[in-house]
Scaffold this active site. Structure first.
Site, PDB file in Angstrom:
ATOM      1  N   CYS A 132       0.843  -1.202   0.000  1.00  0.00           N
ATOM      2  CA  CYS A 132       0.000   0.000   0.000  1.00  0.00           C
ATOM      3  C   CYS A 132       0.880   1.255   0.000  1.00  0.00           C
ATOM      4  CB  CYS A 132      -0.912  -0.037   1.230  1.00  0.00           C
ATOM      5  SG  CYS A 132      -1.890   1.455   1.444  1.00  0.00           S
ATOM      6  N   CYS A 143      -0.312   4.108   2.240  1.00  0.00           N
ATOM      7  CA  CYS A 143      -0.055   3.857   3.668  1.00  0.00           C
ATOM      8  C   CYS A 143       1.420   4.067   4.011  1.00  0.00           C
ATOM      9  CB  CYS A 143      -0.410   2.420   4.036  1.00  0.00           C
ATOM     10  SG  CYS A 143      -2.012   1.888   3.431  1.00  0.00           S
ATOM     11  N   ASP A 144       2.316   3.536   3.182  1.00  0.00           N
ATOM     12  CA  ASP A 144       3.713   3.425   3.592  1.00  0.00           C
ATOM     13  C   ASP A 144       4.692   4.310   2.828  1.00  0.00           C
ATOM     14  OD1 ASP A 144       2.918   1.567   5.474  1.00  0.00           O
ATOM     15  OD2 ASP A 144       3.177  -0.131   4.106  1.00  0.00           O
TER      16      ASP A 144
HETATM   17  C1  LIG Z   1       0.604  -4.316   5.226  1.00  0.00           C
HETATM   18  C2  LIG Z   1      -0.539  -3.337   5.187  1.00  0.00           C
HETATM   19  C3  LIG Z   1      -0.371  -2.076   5.742  1.00  0.00           C
HETATM   20  C4  LIG Z   1      -1.414  -1.178   5.742  1.00  0.00           C
HETATM   21  N1  LIG Z   1      -1.231   0.042   6.302  1.00  0.00           N
HETATM   22  C5  LIG Z   1      -2.262   0.924   6.353  1.00  0.00           C
HETATM   23  C6  LIG Z   1      -2.112   2.196   6.962  1.00  0.00           C
HETATM   24  O1  LIG Z   1      -1.025   2.561   7.421  1.00  0.00           O
HETATM   25  N2  LIG Z   1      -3.200   3.006   6.998  1.00  0.00           N
HETATM   26  C7  LIG Z   1      -4.412   2.660   6.461  1.00  0.00           C
HETATM   27  O2  LIG Z   1      -5.370   3.424   6.557  1.00  0.00           O
HETATM   28  N3  LIG Z   1      -4.569   1.454   5.870  1.00  0.00           N
HETATM   29  C8  LIG Z   1      -3.537   0.594   5.795  1.00  0.00           C
HETATM   30  N4  LIG Z   1      -3.697  -0.612   5.164  1.00  0.00           N
HETATM   31  C9  LIG Z   1      -4.999  -0.930   4.562  1.00  0.00           C
HETATM   32  C10 LIG Z   1      -5.975  -1.364   5.663  1.00  0.00           C
HETATM   33  O3  LIG Z   1      -5.362  -2.348   6.444  1.00  0.00           O
HETATM   34  C11 LIG Z   1      -7.265  -1.905   5.046  1.00  0.00           C
HETATM   35  O4  LIG Z   1      -7.810  -0.928   4.181  1.00  0.00           O
HETATM   36  C12 LIG Z   1      -8.275  -2.230   6.139  1.00  0.00           C
HETATM   37  O5  LIG Z   1      -7.730  -3.134   7.068  1.00  0.00           O
HETATM   38  C13 LIG Z   1      -9.553  -2.821   5.554  1.00  0.00           C
HETATM   39  O6  LIG Z   1     -10.388  -3.116   6.611  1.00  0.00           O
HETATM   40  P1  LIG Z   1     -11.552  -4.197   6.492  1.00  0.00           P
HETATM   41  O7  LIG Z   1     -12.201  -4.221   7.831  1.00  0.00           O
HETATM   42  O8  LIG Z   1     -12.401  -3.895   5.305  1.00  0.00           O
HETATM   43  O9  LIG Z   1     -10.850  -5.589   6.157  1.00  0.00           O
HETATM   44  P2  LIG Z   1      -9.600  -6.342   6.814  1.00  0.00           P
HETATM   45  O10 LIG Z   1      -8.795  -5.488   7.676  1.00  0.00           O
HETATM   46  O11 LIG Z   1      -8.945  -7.020   5.654  1.00  0.00           O
HETATM   47  O12 LIG Z   1     -10.292  -7.443   7.744  1.00  0.00           O
HETATM   48  C14 LIG Z   1     -10.979  -8.532   7.172  1.00  0.00           C
HETATM   49  C15 LIG Z   1     -11.456  -9.439   8.292  1.00  0.00           C
HETATM   50  O13 LIG Z   1     -12.296 -10.444   7.717  1.00  0.00           O
HETATM   51  C16 LIG Z   1     -11.976 -11.680   8.288  1.00  0.00           C
HETATM   52  N5  LIG Z   1     -12.415 -12.766   7.421  1.00  0.00           N
HETATM   53  C17 LIG Z   1     -12.044 -13.063   6.156  1.00  0.00           C
HETATM   54  N6  LIG Z   1     -12.638 -14.202   5.751  1.00  0.00           N
HETATM   55  C18 LIG Z   1     -13.423 -14.635   6.782  1.00  0.00           C
HETATM   56  C19 LIG Z   1     -14.269 -15.759   7.015  1.00  0.00           C
HETATM   57  N7  LIG Z   1     -14.438 -16.705   6.082  1.00  0.00           N
HETATM   58  N8  LIG Z   1     -14.890 -15.873   8.213  1.00  0.00           N
HETATM   59  C20 LIG Z   1     -14.745 -14.936   9.166  1.00  0.00           C
HETATM   60  N9  LIG Z   1     -13.957 -13.856   9.007  1.00  0.00           N
HETATM   61  C21 LIG Z   1     -13.294 -13.720   7.840  1.00  0.00           C
HETATM   62  C22 LIG Z   1     -10.475 -11.614   8.506  1.00  0.00           C
HETATM   63  O14 LIG Z   1     -10.043 -12.597   9.448  1.00  0.00           O
HETATM   64  C23 LIG Z   1     -10.352 -10.180   9.033  1.00  0.00           C
HETATM   65  O15 LIG Z   1     -10.599 -10.158  10.412  1.00  0.00           O
HETATM   66  C24 LIG Z   1      -2.660  -1.531   5.147  1.00  0.00           C
HETATM   67  C25 LIG Z   1      -2.827  -2.798   4.573  1.00  0.00           C
HETATM   68  C26 LIG Z   1      -1.777  -3.694   4.590  1.00  0.00           C
HETATM   69  C27 LIG Z   1      -1.958  -5.054   3.980  1.00  0.00           C
END
Ligand SMILES: Cc1cc2nc3c(=O)[nH]c(=O)nc-3n(C[C@H](O)[C@H](O)[C@H](O)COP(=O)(O)OP(=O)(O)OC[C@H]3O[C@@H](n4cnc5c(N)ncnc54)[C@H](O)[C@@H]3O)c2cc1C
Length: 320
Positions: free
Chosen positions: A147, A150-151
């Protein structure tokens, strides 16, 4: 950190029916649950294999409002979980393996239980695609990033690599030239997939150097990335780039397989929304990266979680 979070695991005991079940425990899922629980809707979060979501895989988060000095990703997510639990949300660390959205109440099957709910919020996120190079996993969050937004600011005045040849790779490469001295774009073919306008912008940028027909073989370093070995696939010549980081920009995989045949997806396989956060199934909502392939930020995922929770509360009130 993940082990610590799991040890707080709270089983719902005999209770199997909830007003709302949230699938996924990232910023979208936790925020949604804070709102539904405060609205007195009995809420269950099923967290999947990554309780806390994508931010559990990173180090410092500088762009989530409220933390003047930044915060470590796992710490932010542990705090969100504690906040959700304080509001009364039940959280179980289990994985959803099947759903039935065709009958009411909706059925959610995990590895160990079957649950029922009047409304569901899908917040399963999207997983960044990996290049599969040696050292990629080892140096993740230690120079390997998925990302640029982000970084990028962590790589001021450094030389870095971007892997990919599509629009998002070009967008990331151009964005990263704001911080980096030089950006090497590594692409396995001799032409880009990116649109003409994005290609032109990237070609015009003096800080970007293209490496055609090239793949990343290995990522090396000690504490952080310091070298990347690349191979020209036409000549087999191996080269070493002295760089401080790698941005992998080859797309994301929405975590939607589970819902195939149950709800509609868009052309890219993300959940399609019909009306705000509502899917094509009445009572099933989606929040965060599982439907949003444009912003992909923790704060936007959290905001979508809030919106879905408000939509759920309205839906449940009107249904009564
Ligand atoms: C390495 C990295 C660094 C990042 N740094 C930043 C940053 O500095 N700032 C920023 O704003 N964003 C950052 N991001 C982006 C940010 O992490 C995502 O945009 C955000 O986490 C998305 O949130 P979400 O809740 O939609 O999904 P996610 O955070 O992806 O969470 C998905 C959830 O769904 C669950 N899940 C999936 N399948 C199933 C299933 N079958 N049953 C039950 N649960 C399930 C997973 O276990 C998880 O808990 C970063 C991303 C990455 C990969």
């Amino acid at each position: 950190m993940q082990a610590e979070i799991r040890s707080e695991n709270k089983k719902p005991e005999a209770k199997k029916k909830f007003d709302v079940i949230i699938i996924g425990a990232g910023p979208a899922g936790y925020t949604a649950s804070i709102y539904t629980s405060r609205a007195k809707r009995e809420t269950l979060i099923i967290s999947g294999i990554l309780p806390g979501g994508q931010l559990m895989l990173t180090t410092e988060v500088e762009n989530f409002p409220g933390f003047a000095n930044g915060i470590m990703g796992p710490e932010l997510m542990t705090t969100m979980r504690q906040q959700a639990e304080r509001m009364g949300t039940t959280i179980i660390d289990d994985e959803v393996v099947n759903v039935d959205f065709k009958h009411r109440p909706f059925k959610i099957l995990t590895y160990s239980e079957e649950y029922e709910a009047d409304a569901v919020i899908i917040a399963t996120g999207a997983t960044p695609r990996k290049i599969g190079a040696k050292g990629e996993q080892e140096f993740s969050a230690r120079g390997v990033s998925y990302c640029a937004t982000c970084d990028g600011p962590f790589f001021k005045n450094q030389e870095i690599v971007v892997a990919g040849g599509g629009d998002s790779a070009m967008e990331e490469a151009i964005f990263l030239t704001k911080f980096a001295n030089k950006v090497h774009v590594i692409h396995r073919k001799d032409t880009l997939r990116a649109s003409k306008v994005m290609q032109d912008r990237a070609f015009e940028n003096k800080k970007i150097q293209f490496h055609w027909n090239t793949v990343i073989e290995e990522i090396k370093g000690s504490q952080k990335v310091s070298q990347i070995t690349v191979k020209d696939v036409t000549t087999n010549k191996v080269d070493t780039l002295e760089v401080g980081g790698l941005f992998v920009a080859i797309g994301h995989e929405p975590n939607t397989k589970l819902f195939q045949g149950q709800i509609e997806f868009d052309a890219q396989g993300y959940i399609a929304l019909k009306n705000h956060t509502q899917t094509n199934v009445d009572g099933v909502f989606a929040a965060g990266d599982v439907h949003d392939h444009r912003y992909r930020q923790a704060i936007t995922a959290a905001a979508f979680g809030c919106m879905a929770a408000i939509d759920v509360d309205k839906y449940l009130s009107e249904r009564k």
